[in-house]
Design a protein around this motif. Structure first.
Motif, PDB file in Angstrom:
ATOM      1  N   VAL A  97      90.044  22.878  67.832  1.00  0.00           N
ATOM      2  CA  VAL A  97      89.314  22.610  69.078  1.00  0.00           C
ATOM      3  C   VAL A  97      88.260  23.701  69.321  1.00  0.00           C
ATOM      4  CG1 VAL A  97      89.544  22.598  71.600  1.00  0.00           C
ATOM      5  CG2 VAL A  97      91.083  21.213  70.193  1.00  0.00           C
ATOM      6  N   LEU A  98      88.652  24.955  69.135  1.00  0.00           N
ATOM      7  CA  LEU A  98      87.711  26.061  69.335  1.00  0.00           C
ATOM      8  C   LEU A  98      86.503  25.916  68.405  1.00  0.00           C
ATOM      9  CD1 LEU A  98      87.058  28.816  70.673  1.00  0.00           C
ATOM     10  CD2 LEU A  98      88.282  29.906  68.781  1.00  0.00           C
ATOM     11  N   MET A  99      86.756  25.631  67.126  1.00  0.00           N
ATOM     12  CA  MET A  99      85.655  25.464  66.172  1.00  0.00           C
ATOM     13  C   MET A  99      84.795  24.259  66.551  1.00  0.00           C
ATOM     14  SD  MET A  99      87.302  26.338  62.443  1.00  0.00           S
ATOM     15  CE  MET A  99      88.865  25.487  62.632  1.00  0.00           C
ATOM     16  N   GLY A 100      85.462  23.235  67.087  1.00  0.00           N
ATOM     17  CA  GLY A 100      84.744  22.017  67.423  1.00  0.00           C
ATOM     18  C   GLY A 100      83.818  22.176  68.619  1.00  0.00           C
ATOM     19  N   VAL A 101      84.265  22.940  69.621  1.00  0.00           N
ATOM     20  CA  VAL A 101      83.462  23.010  70.849  1.00  0.00           C
ATOM     21  C   VAL A 101      82.678  24.322  70.994  1.00  0.00           C
ATOM     22  CG1 VAL A 101      84.943  21.380  72.065  1.00  0.00           C
ATOM     23  CG2 VAL A 101      85.396  23.838  72.279  1.00  0.00           C
ATOM     24  N   ARG A 102      83.165  25.407  70.403  1.00  0.00           N
ATOM     25  CA  ARG A 102      82.489  26.700  70.560  1.00  0.00           C
ATOM     26  C   ARG A 102      82.254  27.373  69.208  1.00  0.00           C
ATOM     27  NH1 ARG A 102      81.937  24.362  74.510  1.00  0.00           N
ATOM     28  NH2 ARG A 102      82.614  24.882  76.620  1.00  0.00           N
ATOM     29  N   PRO A 103      81.604  26.657  68.283  1.00  0.00           N
ATOM     30  CA  PRO A 103      81.451  27.229  66.939  1.00  0.00           C
ATOM     31  C   PRO A 103      80.628  28.519  66.938  1.00  0.00           C
ATOM     32  CG  PRO A 103      80.000  25.344  67.226  1.00  0.00           C
ATOM     33  CD  PRO A 103      80.912  25.373  68.419  1.00  0.00           C
ATOM     34  N   ALA A 114      80.934  41.097  59.924  1.00  0.00           N
ATOM     35  CA  ALA A 114      80.180  41.340  58.697  1.00  0.00           C
ATOM     36  C   ALA A 114      79.240  42.529  58.864  1.00  0.00           C
ATOM     37  CB  ALA A 114      79.383  40.082  58.327  1.00  0.00           C
ATOM     38  N   GLU A 115      78.632  42.635  60.043  1.00  0.00           N
ATOM     39  CA  GLU A 115      77.742  43.767  60.315  1.00  0.00           C
ATOM     40  C   GLU A 115      78.531  45.075  60.376  1.00  0.00           C
ATOM     41  OE1 GLU A 115      74.121  44.075  61.703  1.00  0.00           O
ATOM     42  OE2 GLU A 115      74.259  42.803  59.948  1.00  0.00           O
ATOM     43  N   ALA A 116      79.590  45.059  61.152  1.00  0.00           N
ATOM     44  CA  ALA A 116      80.352  46.292  61.373  1.00  0.00           C
ATOM     45  C   ALA A 116      80.952  46.824  60.077  1.00  0.00           C
ATOM     46  CB  ALA A 116      81.451  46.048  62.412  1.00  0.00           C
ATOM     47  N   LEU A 117      81.318  45.908  59.196  1.00  0.00           N
ATOM     48  CA  LEU A 117      81.998  46.338  57.964  1.00  0.00           C
ATOM     49  C   LEU A 117      81.049  46.281  56.766  1.00  0.00           C
ATOM     50  CD1 LEU A 117      85.357  44.453  58.619  1.00  0.00           C
ATOM     51  CD2 LEU A 117      84.854  46.876  58.995  1.00  0.00           C
ATOM     52  N   ASP A 118      79.793  45.982  57.028  1.00  0.00           N
ATOM     53  CA  ASP A 118      78.783  45.907  55.975  1.00  0.00           C
ATOM     54  C   ASP A 118      79.252  44.980  54.850  1.00  0.00           C
ATOM     55  OD1 ASP A 118      76.445  46.452  54.594  1.00  0.00           O
ATOM     56  OD2 ASP A 118      77.342  48.120  53.497  1.00  0.00           O
ATOM     57  N   ALA A 119      79.618  43.775  55.258  1.00  0.00           N
ATOM     58  CA  ALA A 119      80.231  42.844  54.301  1.00  0.00           C
ATOM     59  C   ALA A 119      79.220  42.285  53.307  1.00  0.00           C
ATOM     60  CB  ALA A 119      80.904  41.695  55.057  1.00  0.00           C
ATOM     61  N   GLU A 120      79.731  41.956  52.161  1.00  0.00           N
ATOM     62  CA  GLU A 120      78.945  41.353  51.089  1.00  0.00           C
ATOM     63  C   GLU A 120      78.680  39.875  51.390  1.00  0.00           C
ATOM     64  OE1 GLU A 120      77.927  42.812  48.329  1.00  0.00           O
ATOM     65  OE2 GLU A 120      77.311  41.079  47.136  1.00  0.00           O
ATOM     66  N   GLU A 121      79.684  39.236  51.997  1.00  0.00           N
ATOM     67  CA  GLU A 121      79.645  37.779  52.103  1.00  0.00           C
ATOM     68  C   GLU A 121      80.565  37.323  53.229  1.00  0.00           C
ATOM     69  OE1 GLU A 121      80.564  33.929  49.200  1.00  0.00           O
ATOM     70  OE2 GLU A 121      81.715  35.757  48.901  1.00  0.00           O
ATOM     71  N   ILE A 122      80.267  36.146  53.790  1.00  0.00           N
ATOM     72  CA  ILE A 122      81.169  35.525  54.771  1.00  0.00           C
ATOM     73  C   ILE A 122      81.649  34.199  54.179  1.00  0.00           C
ATOM     74  CG2 ILE A 122      81.387  34.539  57.085  1.00  0.00           C
ATOM     75  CD1 ILE A 122      79.020  36.358  57.926  1.00  0.00           C
ATOM     76  N   VAL A 123      82.956  34.001  54.192  1.00  0.00           N
ATOM     77  CA  VAL A 123      83.519  32.729  53.747  1.00  0.00           C
ATOM     78  C   VAL A 123      84.227  32.094  54.943  1.00  0.00           C
ATOM     79  CG1 VAL A 123      85.135  31.582  52.181  1.00  0.00           C
ATOM     80  CG2 VAL A 123      83.893  33.615  51.408  1.00  0.00           C
ATOM     81  N   VAL A 124      83.854  30.871  55.265  1.00  0.00           N
ATOM     82  CA  VAL A 124      84.518  30.164  56.362  1.00  0.00           C
ATOM     83  C   VAL A 124      85.481  29.160  55.744  1.00  0.00           C
ATOM     84  CG1 VAL A 124      84.202  28.890  58.503  1.00  0.00           C
ATOM     85  CG2 VAL A 124      82.390  30.402  57.696  1.00  0.00           C
ATOM     86  N   TYR A 125      86.741  29.315  56.085  1.00  0.00           N
ATOM     87  CA  TYR A 125      87.822  28.567  55.438  1.00  0.00           C
ATOM     88  C   TYR A 125      88.424  27.608  56.467  1.00  0.00           C
ATOM     89  CZ  TYR A 125      92.217  28.259  52.642  1.00  0.00           C
ATOM     90  OH  TYR A 125      93.292  27.856  51.896  1.00  0.00           O
ATOM     91  N   ILE A 126      88.197  26.317  56.270  1.00  0.00           N
ATOM     92  CA  ILE A 126      88.618  25.323  57.272  1.00  0.00           C
ATOM     93  C   ILE A 126      89.444  24.229  56.602  1.00  0.00           C
ATOM     94  CG2 ILE A 126      87.821  23.676  59.030  1.00  0.00           C
ATOM     95  CD1 ILE A 126      85.224  25.233  59.194  1.00  0.00           C
ATOM     96  N   GLY A 127      90.490  23.810  57.271  1.00  0.00           N
ATOM     97  CA  GLY A 127      91.355  22.764  56.741  1.00  0.00           C
ATOM     98  C   GLY A 127      90.571  21.493  56.425  1.00  0.00           C
ATOM     99  N   GLU A 128      90.849  20.913  55.261  1.00  0.00           N
ATOM    100  CA  GLU A 128      90.091  19.719  54.853  1.00  0.00           C
ATOM    101  C   GLU A 128      90.334  18.557  55.807  1.00  0.00           C
ATOM    102  OE1 GLU A 128      91.481  18.760  50.942  1.00  0.00           O
ATOM    103  OE2 GLU A 128      93.432  18.083  51.639  1.00  0.00           O
ATOM    104  N   GLU A 129      91.470  18.602  56.526  1.00  0.00           N
ATOM    105  CA  GLU A 129      91.762  17.522  57.463  1.00  0.00           C
ATOM    106  C   GLU A 129      91.059  17.733  58.807  1.00  0.00           C
ATOM    107  OE1 GLU A 129      93.656  20.002  56.633  1.00  0.00           O
ATOM    108  OE2 GLU A 129      95.415  20.296  57.901  1.00  0.00           O
ATOM    109  N   HIS A 130      90.471  18.914  58.999  1.00  0.00           N
ATOM    110  CA  HIS A 130      89.807  19.203  60.277  1.00  0.00           C
ATOM    111  C   HIS A 130      88.324  18.856  60.178  1.00  0.00           C
ATOM    112  CE1 HIS A 130      93.562  21.080  60.691  1.00  0.00           C
ATOM    113  NE2 HIS A 130      93.239  22.311  60.438  1.00  0.00           N
ATOM    114  N   GLY A 131      88.043  17.558  59.981  1.00  0.00           N
ATOM    115  CA  GLY A 131      86.669  17.130  59.743  1.00  0.00           C
ATOM    116  C   GLY A 131      85.713  17.485  60.861  1.00  0.00           C
ATOM    117  N   ALA A 132      86.153  17.296  62.108  1.00  0.00           N
ATOM    118  CA  ALA A 132      85.259  17.550  63.238  1.00  0.00           C
ATOM    119  C   ALA A 132      84.943  19.043  63.340  1.00  0.00           C
ATOM    120  CB  ALA A 132      85.893  17.050  64.527  1.00  0.00           C
TER     121      ALA A 132
END
Lengths: 421, 91
Positions: A97-103, A114-132
């Motif tokens: 619900v949070l991802m759906g309404v306040r992405p 990513a900024e604070a830790l000077d990250a190389e990359e961001i990976v967003v990992y979402i359940g395949e069943e959570h289509g919305a």
């Protein structure tokens, strides 16, 4: 959405336009909350998170500031931010619900991490069943790119396969690395060796959303909320026998009774409440209403706030059958890698189903209790521990019902029990 | 340093060799998987512990320092080194 607030409704996880309106666009999000930059350095942001006392919202409740601090200090390589939106809890819906309404709140948190830790990359990992949820995040990322708001580093989406353990931190990292969403042996922890061998911050989407809010409004603002030991608000998923099911935001420390009333549960007929998820605990209705929904206080009492699930079991349902269904799910959702989890949860589940169906005996009950001790702490991940947690809470909460079932009959007094039989 | 005897639960195949070699040190559960000794027993029986580690056919046993964290400080870099227009922290 009456969560027991006295604070302005705009500055909350679910603040802003009505949730039925769906995804909040970037422009509206920025108008409402301002720019998350606020002139902080990464160090200052980490300090704010530490001072705030924000605890992780993925289930384990680890302090977010301490997690970021460790990432900032340990390891020589630039880390990866793994945004964990794989909500495997079957009764929980708050992350999707949070991802759906306040992405954009989630993405702000990811960008700040990513900024604070000077990250190389961001990976967003979402359940395949959570289509919305996935669509909402995808559109939000696209919207940012169009608006010229990149992340300063690559960002990609990875689908989490269905399954309870897919969202476990080492399983998430393994999925990104190899395609297999099975947990791996720790150490090394993902915070040390994670995605592509890099230190990886695996952080739940609600935790990241709150990190963004704390970046905007500060630790003191965060600490204004919370009635008792724990600060802030939290998303909870309310389900079971209530008039108003769904995800809502509550001020931590609110009593379970107050939430029950707000959601339209019948205190008089509720038999027990499952709190924290399938890793959580059954609580007898007689003790439930005064319980503060406060992770710190719940921990002191041997309970877990977990993923914020609150599920009401009516008096008309058989608690033994309900627990047997949970154990069957947990056994079926073992990753199948570790013997004590596969065989132990399987044995427990079979015995519980037998009891629920009226084919059990006192010996079965004794075996279940013994097996609980043989499963806890004996897997690569904490799946067996969580399963045992909810099992032992059932043994503690439903002794009378279990006694009846152990006498070789289903309790027969309830519809769900007769169905199980 | 306190050391803990650990099982790699994914690797363990319940051969039971650990129990056969040191039955008073390692018990087995109902499915043949080891129930391990405490760190103080591990410290007191170092020789037996090493033997069961060496003899495990699945190579599933190991000794781990109890604070087993890798150390080493990463140099704090100024943040926001990569230019972009998204949420920014002050460098």
């Amino acid at each position: 959405m009456d969560g027991g607030f006295s604070l302005p409704p705009t500055r909350r996880l679910l603040g802003g336009p009505p949730l039925a309106g769906g995804r909040e666009p970037l422009a509206e999000h920025r108008r409402r909350l301002g720019n998350p930059a606020r002139g902080l350095t990464g160090e200052e942001l980490i300090e704010a998170l530490e001072t705030s006392g924000l605890l992780g919202r993925g289930g384990a409740g680890f302090p977010v500031g301490a997690k970021w601090r460790r990432m900032a200090e340990v390891g020589q390589r630039r880390p990866v931010i793994l945004v964990n939106g794989a909500e495997g809890e079957p009764l929980s819906a708050k992350d999707r619900v949070l991802m759906g309404v306040r992405p954009h709140l989630v993405l702000d948190g990811a960008a700040l991490a990513a900024e604070a830790l000077d990250a190389e990359e961001i990976v967003v990992y979402i359940g395949e069943e959570h289509g919305a949820a996935r669509e909402s995040i995808e559109q939000a990322i696209a919207e940012r790119l169009v608006a010229g708001e990149g992340f300063g580093r690559p960002i990609r989406l990875v689908a989490a396969p269905m399954g309870y353990v897919s969202g476990e931190a080492s399983a998430a990292v393994n999925r990104v690395n190899t395609g297999s969403a099975l947990p791996t042996v720790s150490p090394p922890r993902p915070s040390e060796v994670g995605v592509a061998g890099r230190p990886t911050l695996v952080q739940n989407v609600e935790s990241l959303a709150y990190a963004a809010l704390i970046g905007m409004f500060g630790a003191d603002w965060y600490r204004e909320m919370g009635r008792l030991g724990s600060r802030g608000t939290a998303l909870v998923t309310v389900g079971g026998e209530v008039a108003r099911r769904g995800v809502r935001e509550i001020e931590l420390g609110m009593s379970l009774g107050e939430l029950a009333d707000a959601a339209g549960a019948d205190r008089g007929t509720t038999r027990a409440v499952l709190v924290g998820g399938y890793f959580g605990s059954w609580i007898d209705a007689a003790e439930a209403w005064s319980l503060p929904l406060d992770p710190a206080i719940m921990r002191e009492r041997g309970l877990s706030f977990g993923c914020g699930l609150v599920w009401f079991l009516p008096g008309g349902a058989c608690p033994v059958a309900a627990t047997a269904r949970i154990m069957a799910f947990m056994a079926g959702n073992s990753a199948g890698q570790c013997g004590p989890c596969v065989l132990g949860l399987g044995a427990i589940s079979n015995a519980m189903s037998g009891l629920a169906g009226g084919d059990g005996s006192k010996d079965d009950l004794a075996r279940i209790e013994r097996w609980a001790g043989m499963v806890r702490g004996r897997g690569a991940c904490r799946h067996p521990d969580g399963a045992v947690e909810v099992l032992t809470s059932a043994l503690r909460t439903f002794p009378a019902e279990l006694e009846v079932h152990a006498g070789g009959t289903a309790c027969g007094t309830t519809a769900s029990c007769r169905r199980a039989a | 340093m306190d050391r803990e005897l650990r099982v790699d639960w994914i690797a363990c195949e319940a051969f039971g060799m650990c129990h056969d070699l040191a039955p008073d040190l390692v018990a087995l559960d109902d499915w043949g998987y080891p129930i391990l000794p405490s760190p103080s027993e591990v410290a007191a029986r170092a020789g037996d512990v090493q033997r069961i580690i060496d003899c495990c056919p699945a190579r599933a046993l190991s000794l781990v320092r109890r604070d087993g964290r890798t150390q080493g400080r990463r140099q704090q870099r100024s943040i926001g080194a990569v230019p972009h227009q998204g949420p920014r922290l002050r460098a």
